[in-house]
Structure formats: structure tokens, C-alpha cells
Design a protein around this motif. Structure first.
Motif, PDB file in Angstrom:
ATOM      1  N   ALA A  50      76.433  18.762  54.122  1.00 54.14           N
ATOM      2  CA  ALA A  50      76.418  17.362  54.643  1.00 54.14           C
ATOM      3  C   ALA A  50      75.166  17.225  55.750  1.00 54.14           C
ATOM      4  O   ALA A  50      74.328  16.348  55.740  1.00 54.14           O
ATOM      5  N   LEU A  51      75.204  18.280  56.634  1.00 51.34           N
ATOM      6  CA  LEU A  51      73.924  18.134  57.696  1.00 51.34           C
ATOM      7  C   LEU A  51      72.601  18.378  56.935  1.00 51.34           C
ATOM      8  O   LEU A  51      71.667  17.844  57.366  1.00 51.34           O
ATOM      9  N   MET A  52      72.536  19.244  56.068  1.00 51.56           N
ATOM     10  CA  MET A  52      71.406  19.566  55.392  1.00 51.56           C
ATOM     11  C   MET A  52      70.877  18.419  54.684  1.00 51.56           C
ATOM     12  O   MET A  52      69.615  17.995  54.470  1.00 51.56           O
ATOM     13  N   LEU A  53      71.775  17.634  53.731  1.00 50.96           N
ATOM     14  CA  LEU A  53      71.535  16.534  53.122  1.00 50.96           C
ATOM     15  C   LEU A  53      71.060  15.321  54.236  1.00 50.96           C
ATOM     16  O   LEU A  53      70.142  14.668  53.804  1.00 50.96           O
ATOM     17  N   GLU A  54      71.598  15.327  55.256  1.00 47.53           N
ATOM     18  CA  GLU A  54      71.195  14.332  56.139  1.00 47.53           C
ATOM     19  C   GLU A  54      69.925  14.610  56.620  1.00 47.53           C
ATOM     20  O   GLU A  54      69.110  13.757  56.739  1.00 47.53           O
ATOM     21  N   GLY A  55      69.651  15.896  56.929  1.00 47.09           N
ATOM     22  CA  GLY A  55      68.194  16.183  57.198  1.00 47.09           C
ATOM     23  C   GLY A  55      67.119  15.967  56.180  1.00 47.09           C
ATOM     24  O   GLY A  55      66.076  15.435  56.697  1.00 47.09           O
TER      25      GLY A  55
END
Length: 65
Positions: A50-55
Motif C-alpha cells: 500500500a505504501l509503495m502504491l501510494e508513493g
């Protein structure tokens, strides 16, 4: 280590008992501990994704190889 008592459905109890009977785990405590570790690992993986997609979706800085 804290000890807790949790109710298990008949299916859940059979699952735990089968794992112990197969010899991979010495007792129900080891089965439940392994399941908690696996769930924590899955949760961490989901959070990381989720954090990678957000980035990747962030317009603030384009990625440059």
C-alpha cells in the motif's frame, strides 16, 4: 509470555489438531504462534504494498532510474 484462552470452532480445533498430529508442531501453542507470525507477515506485506502504491501515485517526485 502472556497466555490467553481462545475459543475455537470444531473446524479450527481439527485444523490445529491435524497439524500437531502430522508432527510439524509439538503442541497447539506452536501452531497458533506460527499462524500469528504468518498473519503478521502478511499484514506487513500488505502495508508495504500500500505504501509503495501510494508513493508511485504521488505526483511529488517522478522516479528516475
Amino acid at each position: 509470555m502472556k497466555h490467553v484462552t481462545i475459543p475455537l470452532s470444531p473446524g479450527q480445533e481439527a485444523f490445529v489438531d491435524e497439524r500437531v498430529a502430522a508432527g510439524r508442531y509439538a503442541d497447539a501453542e506452536q501452531v497458533v504462534t506460527a499462524l500469528v507470525h504468518a498473519a503478521a507477515k502478511n499484514w506487513a506485506q500488505d502495508k508495504l504494498e500500500a505504501l509503495m502504491l501510494e508513493g508511485l501515485e504521488s505526483p511529488s517526485a517522478p522516479w528516475k532510474p
